[in-house]
Write a protein that holds these residues in place. Structure first.
Motif, short mmCIF file in Angstrom:
data_model
loop_
_atom_site.label_atom_id
_atom_site.label_comp_id
_atom_site.label_asym_id
_atom_site.label_seq_id
_atom_site.Cartn_x
_atom_site.Cartn_y
_atom_site.Cartn_z
N ILE A 1 4.94 -4.24 -7.18
CA ILE A 1 5.30 -3.37 -6.06
C ILE A 1 5.45 -4.22 -4.81
CG2 ILE A 1 4.47 -1.52 -4.56
CD1 ILE A 1 3.26 -0.20 -6.94
N GLY A 2 6.53 -4.01 -4.10
CA GLY A 2 6.77 -4.78 -2.89
C GLY A 2 8.09 -4.39 -2.25
N TYR A 3 8.69 -5.33 -1.56
CA TYR A 3 9.92 -5.09 -0.80
C TYR A 3 11.10 -4.97 -1.76
CZ TYR A 3 13.63 -5.89 2.64
OH TYR A 3 14.75 -5.76 3.42
N ASP A 4 11.94 -3.91 -1.55
CA ASP A 4 13.08 -3.67 -2.45
C ASP A 4 14.42 -3.65 -1.71
OD1 ASP A 4 12.90 -1.32 -1.08
OD2 ASP A 4 12.59 -0.05 -2.83
N ALA A 5 14.45 -4.09 -0.46
CA ALA A 5 15.69 -4.15 0.33
C ALA A 5 16.35 -2.80 0.51
CB ALA A 5 16.68 -5.13 -0.30
N SER A 6 15.61 -1.71 0.24
CA SER A 6 16.09 -0.33 0.41
C SER A 6 17.30 -0.02 -0.47
CB SER A 6 16.42 -0.05 1.87
OG SER A 6 15.26 -0.11 2.66
N ALA B 1 0.99 -1.97 -11.95
CA ALA B 1 2.07 -2.53 -11.13
C ALA B 1 1.52 -3.31 -9.95
CB ALA B 1 2.98 -1.41 -10.64
N VAL B 2 0.46 -2.81 -9.33
CA VAL B 2 -0.15 -3.52 -8.20
C VAL B 2 -0.82 -4.80 -8.69
CG1 VAL B 2 -1.92 -3.39 -6.41
CG2 VAL B 2 -0.43 -1.44 -6.83
N ALA B 3 -1.54 -4.72 -9.79
CA ALA B 3 -2.25 -5.90 -10.30
C ALA B 3 -1.28 -7.01 -10.71
CB ALA B 3 -3.12 -5.49 -11.49
N LEU B 4 -0.15 -6.63 -11.24
CA LEU B 4 0.84 -7.62 -11.66
C LEU B 4 1.82 -7.99 -10.54
CD1 LEU B 4 1.65 -6.23 -15.23
CD2 LEU B 4 0.18 -8.17 -14.62
N LYS B 5 1.58 -7.45 -9.32
CA LYS B 5 2.39 -7.75 -8.14
C LYS B 5 3.86 -7.36 -8.33
CE LYS B 5 -0.65 -11.51 -6.65
NZ LYS B 5 -0.75 -12.94 -6.26
N TRP C 1 11.46 2.84 2.54
CA TRP C 1 10.12 2.61 2.03
C TRP C 1 10.13 1.51 0.96
CZ3 TRP C 1 12.42 7.58 1.39
CH2 TRP C 1 12.97 7.83 0.14
N CYS C 2 8.95 1.11 0.54
CA CYS C 2 8.80 0.05 -0.47
C CYS C 2 8.59 0.66 -1.85
CB CYS C 2 7.63 -0.87 -0.12
SG CYS C 2 7.93 -1.90 1.34
N TRP C 3 9.05 -0.09 -2.85
CA TRP C 3 8.84 0.36 -4.22
C TRP C 3 8.65 -0.88 -5.10
CZ3 TRP C 3 12.91 2.58 -8.04
CH2 TRP C 3 12.25 3.16 -9.13
N ILE C 4 9.54 -1.12 -6.04
CA ILE C 4 9.42 -2.27 -6.94
C ILE C 4 10.11 -3.48 -6.31
CG2 ILE C 4 10.00 -3.17 -9.22
CD1 ILE C 4 7.82 -1.04 -9.21
N ASN C 5 9.45 -4.60 -6.34
CA ASN C 5 9.99 -5.84 -5.79
C ASN C 5 11.19 -6.28 -6.62
OD1 ASN C 5 10.47 -8.23 -4.54
ND2 ASN C 5 8.49 -9.15 -5.02
N LEU D 1 0.83 -1.21 0.00
CA LEU D 1 0.00 0.00 0.00
C LEU D 1 0.86 1.26 0.00
CD1 LEU D 1 -2.76 1.37 0.18
CD2 LEU D 1 -2.63 1.12 2.68
N GLN D 2 1.86 1.29 0.86
CA GLN D 2 2.75 2.45 0.90
C GLN D 2 3.51 2.60 -0.41
OE1 GLN D 2 6.53 2.22 1.36
NE2 GLN D 2 6.42 4.38 0.81
N GLY D 3 3.97 1.52 -0.97
CA GLY D 3 4.68 1.59 -2.24
C GLY D 3 3.80 2.08 -3.37
N ALA D 4 2.53 1.67 -3.37
CA ALA D 4 1.61 2.12 -4.41
C ALA D 4 1.32 3.61 -4.29
CB ALA D 4 0.31 1.32 -4.35
#
Length: 337
Positions: free
Chosen positions: A145-150, A139-143, A156-160, A81-84
């Protein structure tokens, strides 16, 4: 593609600096929104665009604040949610920043007025809100966005980074538009500044006195400085995220340097604060209104002067000419005009 590096952990001092930058950016964006709401006579077309940019920066600073405060260590629903939210707000901020520069170019150089300007505003809304929303929803529908190891963020979160095409989605959700803005903003403001300089040179030929010519040059120098600072500040703030993006693609361990992490955090979160400094604190009309509002608030908050034991002051006795012997100037009037 080299594997992602271990997660970048924020030390308390780095987190406090980035959180403070988020707060200042949110306050700056809120101040710009407040000035637009309080003083209708300052609502020019360019400031209407600035209002929408401030709303995007406010949402961006808020989402970044939550991400830095949480300092995600793995995938979760609030990470997505935060990444989106930050992806949508940050990308929209890029589009609105370029829209302001494009509007200034079209209105000053191309003299777009009337119905053409109204249609232009509708196009700005469709592009600056619609394109980021469509990209974020995809991006959300295709999953993606998520954890990016900073590595390409600051807590914060951005693209997995586990996605196979994460580089493509990093470009679509921000980096592509950011790098295009690096080229577009200086070019547009350079064309506007060049046009203004030519107009002032042509106008100065018809100025009969030297004083008027110097006054004209003074106003133009202030405008030129502002036009130069706008793209310069944008690039100085945003370039650090681009540097860490390139270092991540190269697999360099320098991506975790504390200085780069802090500069990246400040650059991505302080856009609203920089806009407030440029368009509110460094704009005479807005600055004067703010100072007047602060003075009024201070005067209202001061308690009334206590009365002495002799009772309230009485009027001065009239002299022989029938005039009062009190002071000749009122306390609320200046001594000199």
């Amino acid at each position: 593609m080299p594997p992602p590096a271990p997660p970048t952990e924020l030390v308390p001092s780095e987190r406090i600096v980035v959180l403070l930058s988020c707060v200042l950016s949110a306050l700056g964006s809120g101040l710009l929104v407040a000035t637009h709401a309080l003083w209708p006579d300052l609502r020019s077309r360019a400031r209407r665009l600035l209002l929408f940019l401030s709303l995007a920066d406010l949402l961006s600073a808020t989402s970044y604040f939550y991400g830095v405060l949480q300092d995600f260590e793995g995938p979760s629903w609030d990470c997505v949610l935060q990444g989106a939210l930050s992806t949508f707000a940050n990308t929209s901020s890029f589009f609105w920043t370029v829209a302001i520069a494009l509007y200034l170019y079209l209105s000053i150089v191309r003299t777009v007025r009337g119905p053409g300007a109204s249609r232009l505003f509708w196009a700005f809304h469709i592009v600056s809100w619609g394109v980021p929303l469509a990209i974020t929803m995809a991006a959300v529908a295709l999953k993606k966005i998520g954890y990016d190891a900073s590595d390409v963020s600051v807590g914060w979160c951005w693209i997995n980074l586990e996605a196979e095409d994460y580089v493509l989605w990093m470009l679509l959700t921000g980096k592509l538009w950011e790098m295009l803005a690096y080229v577009t903003l200086p070019l547009l403001y350079l064309l506007v500044r060049k046009h203004i300089s030519r107009a002032h040179e042509a106008l100065s030929e018809y100025r009969p006195t030297i004083s008027e010519t110097h006054q004209l040059q003074g106003h133009s120098s202030v405008a030129d400085k502002k036009l130069v600072l706008i793209p310069l500040i944008f690039i100085c703030l945003r370039v650090w995220s681009t540097v860490r993006f390139v270092l991540t693609l190269c697999g360099s361990p320098a991506v975790q340097m504390p200085v780069l992490v802090v500069l990246h955090g400040i650059g991505n979160t302080f856009q609203g604060g920089a806009n407030c400094i440029m368009f509110a604190l460094c704009t005479r009309a807005v600055r004067t209104r703010l100072l007047q509002a602060c003075c009024c608030c201070c005067c209202r908050s001061q308690p009334p002067a206590p009365e002495t034991q002799e009772g309230p002051p009485t009027a001065s006795a009239p002299n022989k000419a029938g005039k009062s012997q009190g002071p000749r100037w009122a306390p609320d009037q200046p001594l000199s005009t």
